[in-house]
Design a protein around this motif. Structure first.
Motif, PDB file in Angstrom:
ATOM      1  N   MET A   1      27.802  43.145  33.154  1.00  0.00           N
ATOM      2  CA  MET A   1      28.970  42.528  32.676  1.00  0.00           C
ATOM      3  C   MET A   1      29.201  41.846  31.613  1.00  0.00           C
ATOM      4  O   MET A   1      30.213  41.777  30.911  1.00  0.00           O
ATOM      5  N   THR A   2      28.010  41.377  30.918  1.00  0.00           N
ATOM      6  CA  THR A   2      28.143  40.527  29.738  1.00  0.00           C
ATOM      7  C   THR A   2      27.807  41.612  28.417  1.00  0.00           C
ATOM      8  O   THR A   2      27.778  40.977  27.479  1.00  0.00           O
ATOM      9  N   ASP A   3      27.501  42.717  28.929  1.00  0.00           N
ATOM     10  CA  ASP A   3      27.251  43.869  27.794  1.00  0.00           C
ATOM     11  C   ASP A   3      28.666  44.264  27.055  1.00  0.00           C
ATOM     12  O   ASP A   3      29.189  45.051  27.346  1.00  0.00           O
ATOM     13  N   SER A   4      29.130  43.460  25.965  1.00  0.00           N
ATOM     14  CA  SER A   4      30.409  43.381  25.600  1.00  0.00           C
ATOM     15  C   SER A   4      30.373  44.396  24.376  1.00  0.00           C
ATOM     16  O   SER A   4      29.451  44.147  23.469  1.00  0.00           O
ATOM     17  N   ARG A   5      31.684  45.108  24.146  1.00  0.00           N
ATOM     18  CA  ARG A   5      31.683  45.720  22.760  1.00  0.00           C
ATOM     19  C   ARG A   5      32.090  44.840  21.666  1.00  0.00           C
ATOM     20  O   ARG A   5      32.212  45.061  20.410  1.00  0.00           O
ATOM     21  N   PHE A   6      32.560  43.738  22.385  1.00  0.00           N
ATOM     22  CA  PHE A   6      33.278  42.730  21.362  1.00  0.00           C
ATOM     23  C   PHE A   6      32.235  41.401  21.065  1.00  0.00           C
ATOM     24  O   PHE A   6      31.611  40.832  21.772  1.00  0.00           O
ATOM     25  N   VAL A 634      36.004  44.779  49.313  1.00  0.00           N
ATOM     26  CA  VAL A 634      35.343  45.443  48.424  1.00  0.00           C
ATOM     27  C   VAL A 634      36.138  45.121  47.129  1.00  0.00           C
ATOM     28  O   VAL A 634      35.729  45.744  45.920  1.00  0.00           O
ATOM     29  N   HIS A 635      37.235  44.137  46.945  1.00  0.00           N
ATOM     30  CA  HIS A 635      37.756  43.747  45.785  1.00  0.00           C
ATOM     31  C   HIS A 635      38.155  45.099  44.862  1.00  0.00           C
ATOM     32  O   HIS A 635      37.798  45.039  43.679  1.00  0.00           O
ATOM     33  N   GLU A 636      38.711  46.020  45.610  1.00  0.00           N
ATOM     34  CA  GLU A 636      38.971  47.055  44.768  1.00  0.00           C
ATOM     35  C   GLU A 636      40.650  46.925  43.978  1.00  0.00           C
ATOM     36  O   GLU A 636      41.108  47.789  43.383  1.00  0.00           O
ATOM     37  N   SER A 637      41.081  45.813  44.250  1.00  0.00           N
ATOM     38  CA  SER A 637      42.396  45.540  43.467  1.00  0.00           C
ATOM     39  C   SER A 637      41.775  44.263  42.505  1.00  0.00           C
ATOM     40  O   SER A 637      41.119  43.311  42.938  1.00  0.00           O
ATOM     41  N   SER A 638      42.327  44.345  41.280  1.00  0.00           N
ATOM     42  CA  SER A 638      41.979  43.329  40.506  1.00  0.00           C
ATOM     43  C   SER A 638      42.681  41.910  40.802  1.00  0.00           C
ATOM     44  O   SER A 638      42.385  41.028  40.093  1.00  0.00           O
ATOM     45  N   LEU A 639      43.507  42.053  42.005  1.00  0.00           N
ATOM     46  CA  LEU A 639      44.109  40.669  42.096  1.00  0.00           C
ATOM     47  C   LEU A 639      43.074  39.933  43.308  1.00  0.00           C
ATOM     48  O   LEU A 639      43.335  39.039  43.813  1.00  0.00           O
ATOM     49  N   SER A 640      42.011  40.559  43.697  1.00  0.00           N
ATOM     50  CA  SER A 640      41.245  39.962  44.827  1.00  0.00           C
ATOM     51  C   SER A 640      40.373  38.945  44.508  1.00  0.00           C
ATOM     52  O   SER A 640      40.436  37.943  44.977  1.00  0.00           O
ATOM     53  N   ALA A 641      39.491  39.036  43.427  1.00  0.00           N
ATOM     54  CA  ALA A 641      38.291  38.219  43.198  1.00  0.00           C
ATOM     55  C   ALA A 641      38.718  36.668  43.040  1.00  0.00           C
ATOM     56  O   ALA A 641      38.320  36.050  43.530  1.00  0.00           O
ATOM     57  N   SER A 642      39.942  36.399  42.222  1.00  0.00           N
ATOM     58  CA  SER A 642      40.263  35.315  41.894  1.00  0.00           C
ATOM     59  C   SER A 642      40.779  34.377  43.053  1.00  0.00           C
ATOM     60  O   SER A 642      40.514  33.101  43.285  1.00  0.00           O
ATOM     61  N   ILE A 643      41.454  35.033  44.075  1.00  0.00           N
ATOM     62  CA  ILE A 643      41.963  34.257  45.244  1.00  0.00           C
ATOM     63  C   ILE A 643      40.539  34.015  45.964  1.00  0.00           C
ATOM     64  O   ILE A 643      40.305  32.756  46.735  1.00  0.00           O
ATOM     65  N   HIS A 644      39.498  34.879  46.107  1.00  0.00           N
ATOM     66  CA  HIS A 644      38.402  34.498  46.883  1.00  0.00           C
ATOM     67  C   HIS A 644      37.620  33.309  46.142  1.00  0.00           C
ATOM     68  O   HIS A 644      36.815  32.567  46.788  1.00  0.00           O
ATOM     69  N   ALA A 645      37.648  33.380  44.690  1.00  0.00           N
ATOM     70  CA  ALA A 645      36.930  32.425  43.911  1.00  0.00           C
ATOM     71  C   ALA A 645      37.567  31.247  44.149  1.00  0.00           C
ATOM     72  O   ALA A 645      36.778  29.878  44.375  1.00  0.00           O
ATOM     73  N   THR A 664      36.587  38.832  37.294  1.00  0.00           N
ATOM     74  CA  THR A 664      37.906  38.766  37.018  1.00  0.00           C
ATOM     75  C   THR A 664      38.145  38.407  35.390  1.00  0.00           C
ATOM     76  O   THR A 664      39.008  38.676  34.609  1.00  0.00           O
ATOM     77  N   ALA A 665      37.024  37.306  35.081  1.00  0.00           N
ATOM     78  CA  ALA A 665      37.139  36.808  33.660  1.00  0.00           C
ATOM     79  C   ALA A 665      37.322  37.619  32.346  1.00  0.00           C
ATOM     80  O   ALA A 665      37.946  37.289  31.724  1.00  0.00           O
ATOM     81  N   ARG A 666      36.481  38.707  32.443  1.00  0.00           N
ATOM     82  CA  ARG A 666      36.320  39.589  31.362  1.00  0.00           C
ATOM     83  C   ARG A 666      36.705  41.040  31.666  1.00  0.00           C
ATOM     84  O   ARG A 666      36.022  42.027  31.198  1.00  0.00           O
ATOM     85  N   LEU A 667      37.465  41.248  33.047  1.00  0.00           N
ATOM     86  CA  LEU A 667      37.765  42.404  33.384  1.00  0.00           C
ATOM     87  C   LEU A 667      38.059  43.502  32.470  1.00  0.00           C
ATOM     88  O   LEU A 667      37.659  44.656  32.433  1.00  0.00           O
ATOM     89  N   ASP A 670      35.815  43.666  29.107  1.00  0.00           N
ATOM     90  CA  ASP A 670      34.319  44.545  29.159  1.00  0.00           C
ATOM     91  C   ASP A 670      34.564  45.598  30.176  1.00  0.00           C
ATOM     92  O   ASP A 670      33.755  46.220  30.488  1.00  0.00           O
ATOM     93  N   ASP A 671      35.921  45.952  30.429  1.00  0.00           N
ATOM     94  CA  ASP A 671      36.250  47.181  31.086  1.00  0.00           C
ATOM     95  C   ASP A 671      35.670  47.443  32.205  1.00  0.00           C
ATOM     96  O   ASP A 671      34.887  48.478  32.579  1.00  0.00           O
ATOM     97  N   TYR A 672      35.459  46.437  33.142  1.00  0.00           N
ATOM     98  CA  TYR A 672      34.549  46.810  34.245  1.00  0.00           C
ATOM     99  C   TYR A 672      35.162  47.771  35.358  1.00  0.00           C
ATOM    100  O   TYR A 672      34.247  48.652  35.885  1.00  0.00           O
ATOM    101  N   ASN A 673      36.404  48.110  35.149  1.00  0.00           N
ATOM    102  CA  ASN A 673      36.989  49.072  36.134  1.00  0.00           C
ATOM    103  C   ASN A 673      37.183  50.594  35.351  1.00  0.00           C
ATOM    104  O   ASN A 673      37.652  51.424  35.836  1.00  0.00           O
ATOM    105  N   ARG A 674      36.700  50.457  34.162  1.00  0.00           N
ATOM    106  CA  ARG A 674      36.783  51.736  33.150  1.00  0.00           C
ATOM    107  C   ARG A 674      38.218  52.398  33.184  1.00  0.00           C
ATOM    108  O   ARG A 674      38.490  53.502  33.451  1.00  0.00           O
ATOM    109  N   GLU A 675      39.167  51.530  32.985  1.00  0.00           N
ATOM    110  CA  GLU A 675      40.522  52.022  32.932  1.00  0.00           C
ATOM    111  C   GLU A 675      41.412  51.245  32.143  1.00  0.00           C
ATOM    112  O   GLU A 675      42.615  51.089  32.186  1.00  0.00           O
ATOM    113  N   VAL A 676      40.672  50.551  31.164  1.00  0.00           N
ATOM    114  CA  VAL A 676      41.615  49.519  30.309  1.00  0.00           C
ATOM    115  C   VAL A 676      42.572  50.381  29.247  1.00  0.00           C
ATOM    116  O   VAL A 676      43.372  50.049  28.723  1.00  0.00           O
TER     117      VAL A 676
END
Ligand code: BGC
Length: 771
Positions: A1-6, A634-645, A664-667, A670-676
């Motif tokens: 997750m921290t392997d950023s292109r930026f 499974v947190h397959e909506s990007s809206l999920s993790a924050s409410i749980h957090a 969610t922080a760098r979703l 770092d393109d976690y979902n490969r859809e940015v």
């Protein structure tokens, strides 16, 4: 997750390599906006590689004909989309007849830098053209925050490796299309291009909706710093306009163009004279000059950061991530116009069509409520108020009359756009989020008048909907709500979704209580609400009270948890750790029916309800439900993790909260979902903000004060955030040993930190030991 292109940086997003495979991704990441318009980070010069050209103008939409396999009565005819608008970023460069195009050059160096503090995008590169000539380019662009119909680009190119003739052509293009058009339909018509002296404009109107957009430019050119634009020749075709500067260059010469752009639309201006007005505005921008425009623009950004920055010390990736999110939220919506709203992807791509979802009220609303002046959140409420009549018609279409309103799942102008029966007809919980936002607004701002003026009309119409959508079950001897989809879209057509039933009951109660409050405050205002809504207080309110007292809420008493819906325990009970990681995400690996039958949850559902109505549950109940549902999610909506957090932090499980927050922080960065590539997740960005402020910061608005219960992740040295309570700004600083609340307003503010009730005087910094 921290392997950023930026590169890590507090204030900037920096890309140092030209990576054509990630071209679309970067176009989304480096997108700019100013609430009035948005622009993907498309290159100025010609680019023959893969790209998604994206220029968007707020409020303009096109009704794209609905595409469904099997038509169902009640489906909307169209999906309103923000169309890709006439493009204004282009600056074509040819050197001795050869095109500057990064897809055909050898790219020696490449750097893109988004300065989030100032809202400025800078791109520099050195390219060797096939002939061996070298172009060193610096392109700086911004979409003005202070003059939101204007943008400017400064593009300079230094040429070496020979001498000859260079041609620079800043251009405008009305020949644009949407990649996601359902039937490859053209969204624009009547396109035209005009030039007038040094000014040029392209004009286009949307088909069917007849919105007109006029995009104008004025350019100034220099050669080695000396004005050289006299020789520029204006040229136009039917759809394009350009200013052609042909100039002789010697080895090492620098040619620079400042392109001043104005984008005016009939959403904000009369159609007549729009092109001339746009040209005048572009000329006004040129007169002002690049530096003066930039200064005014950065000043606006300064103000935004002053009111809404979050500072995280000790974790630069987190700092960069949250600033990126705040930056994008502020680029997307500025809150000056109640006709506008926030698309889940903002102005960064075509997906979701730029339309409004329940995301606004459930996730994004609190961000603007806490970081902007009260009128911004109020405008978001007014957006729905203005759509009330359409929501009433929408409910009627589905057979529910009597002034009941069902707000659309997805909308641009109040009409439903979405067309999947299980969502369009069944995901009715969205109505409750709209009611909840009214409550949230009033408790934050204290603006009770909103209820009498607007809020109650919406609440009554939504309550009428719930009252008619539920039915009495002889079997259960209670009211039930059948055939719904909860926030968990991995489950459709369920009966008695706990979240939906809870929201229905809450809305009815809040409406009844608000009416009682208004009646006691002002009989004139109360009677005015009755007259405007035709509410029969005897008959309708009695029914609502009856439902409040007798609605069925599924509970599993042995486990001590609320049941997501009837029959949830019939499913094979598994948790996410039982899943083969190779099968995740499930929506890309499992058939839809397998997903529907499974116990796995897409996003917070029962827990979304517990988040909204936390005060109604004791800590043990929250914990039991969290421990039961989170492992199944499974947190397959990007809206999920924050409410749980937020809930994990509420339960003092800071490590778990932090792990969830990281999802969610760098979703997008770092393109976690490969859809940015499709655009940014603006809603999820607000969720990240919530995870810090309401999660780690434990911020809540209690009845008469603002409360904080901060925790701090081990990875951070300290963090601070600014929120508004009753429109008064406060800064909260948290480190491992203390919490300091600084009153930035000129009013005494009541607050509580770890339950210690106190107040803070203007300018005071009050320190509390961390508990
Ligand atoms: C979520 C919805 C959300 C939509 C737009 C979906 O994946 O399940 O809750 O409204 O995305 O963000």
């Amino acid at each position: 997750m921290t392997d950023s292109r930026f590169q890590p940086d507090d204030w900037k997003i920096i890309e140092t390599q030209f990576n054509p495979e990630r071209g679309r991704d970067s176009e989304s990441i480096f997108a700019l906006g100013n609430g009035m318009m948005g622009q993907r980070a498309n290159f100025e010069e010609t680019y023959s590689g893969d790209t998604l050209q994206g220029t968007y103008v707020a409020g303009i939409y096109y009704p794209d004909k609905t595409m469904v396999g099997w038509w169902k009565n009640g489906y909307p005819e169209y999906f309103a989309k923000v169309p890709n608008a006439p493009s204004w970023t282009g600056i074509r460069v040819t050197v001795d007849g050869e095109e500057l195009d990064l897809a055909t050059c050898e790219v020696k160096s490449f750097r893109r830098e988004l300065d989030m503090r100032r809202g400025v995008l800078t791109r520099t590169f050195t390219a060797v053209m096939p002939s061996g000539r070298v172009a060193e380019v610096t392109a700086v662009r911004f979409l003005s925050m202070s003059e939101p119909e204007r943008a400017a680009i400064k593009y300079s190119v230094r040429l070496s490796g020979g001498s000859g003739t260079a041609v620079i052509i800043p251009w405008l293009n009305a020949n644009v299309h949407n990649e996601d058009a359902n039937y490859e339909e053209k969204f624009w018509e009547n396109e035209s291009a005009e030039t007038d002296g040094i000014k040029a404009v392209v004009v286009a109107s949307t088909r069917k909706t007849a919105f007109t957009v006029a995009t104008a430019m004025v350019n100034s050119f220099t050669l080695n710093g000396k004005p050289s634009g006299d020789g520029a020749v204006m040229d136009k075709t039917a759809l394009k306009a350009g200013a052609i500067l042909t100039t002789e260059y010697s080895d090492g010469d620098t040619i620079e163009v400042c392109k001043y752009v104005a984008v005016l639309s009939s959403f904000n201006h009369p159609d007549e004279g729009l092109a001339a007005k746009a040209m005048a505005s572009a000329a006004g921008a040129a007169e002002k000059g690049f530096d003066a425009m930039l200064m005014a623009h950065t000043h606006e950004w300064e103000k935004k950061w002053e009111h809404g920055d979050i500072v995280i010390k000790g974790d630069i990736a987190a700092q960069q991530g949250i600033r990126f999110n705040i930056f994008q939220l502020n680029q997307t919506y500025t809150g000056e116009d109640p006709r506008l709203n926030i698309g889940p992807k903002g102005f960064t791509g075509e997906k979701y069509g730029g339309s409004t979802y329940w995301d606004t009220e459930a996730f994004v609303f609190p961000f603007y409520l806490s970081t902007a002046d009260t009128h911004v959140a109020r405008n978001l409420l007014l957006y729905r108020y203005k759509h009330l009549q359409k929501a009433i018609e929408n409910a009627q279409k589905l057979g529910i009359g009597g002034g009941a309103a069902l707000y659309p799942m997805v909308t641009m102008n109040g009409e439903e756009c979405h067309n999947e029966w299980e969502i369009t007809f069944e995901e009715i919980h969205r109505n409750g989020a709209i009611a909840y936002a009214i409550f949230n607004y009033i408790r934050h701002t204290g603006d009770q008048d909103y209820l009498a003026e607007y809020g109650l009309e919406v609440l009554i119409a939504i309550s009428r909907f719930w009252a008619r959508r539920c039915n009495w079950s002889q079997e259960k001897n209670q009211y039930v709500i059948l055939g719904v989809t909860g926030p968990n879209e991995y489950e459709n057509n369920v009966n008695n979704n706990w979240y939906t039933n809870t929201l229905a009951r809450w809305t009815l109660r809040y409406t009844v209580d608000s009416l009682a409050w208004l009646k006691s405050e002002s009989s004139i205002k109360y009677n005015s609400v009755l007259a405007r809504t035709g509410l029969d207080p005897e008959c309708e309110l009695n029914l609502w009270l009856e439902i409040i007292n007798n609605i069925y809420l599924p509970v599993h008493y042995d486990l001590g948890v609320f049941l997501q819906q009837d029959g949830f325990m019939d499913k094979v009970q598994q948790t996410v750790v039982d899943l083969d990681p190779a099968e995740r995400p499930l929506n890309q690996h499992w058939s839809w029916d397998r997903i529907l039958r499974s116990v796995f949850i897409k996003q917070a559902d029962v827990l979304q309800g517990i988040y909204f109505f936390e005060d109604e549950f004791d800590e043990e109940t929250i914990k039991r439900n969290f421990d039961f549902y989170e492992p199944r999610c499974v947190h397959e909506s990007s809206l999920s993790a924050s409410i749980h957090a937020i809930l994990a932090a509420r339960l003092h499980d800071t490590d778990r909260a932090y792990k969830l927050y990281l999802r969610t922080a760098r979703l997008d960065l770092d393109d976690y979902n490969r859809e940015v590539k499709d655009g940014l997740h603006i809603t999820s960005m607000a969720g990240t903000w919530l995870a810090i402020v309401e999660g780690f910061g434990g911020m809540r608005v209690c009845s008469d004060r603002v409360c904080f219960n901060p925790v701090i992740p081990d990875a951070w040295d300290s963090y601070s955030f600014i929120i508004r309570y009753r429109n008064n700004p406060l800064r909260v600083e948290v480190n491992s040993s203390s919490v300091t609340v600084i009153n930035l307003s000129d009013t005494v503010i009541p607050l509580a930190v770890y339950g210690n009730r106190t107040e803070t005087a203007p300018g005071e910094a009050k320190k509390f030991e961390r508990s």
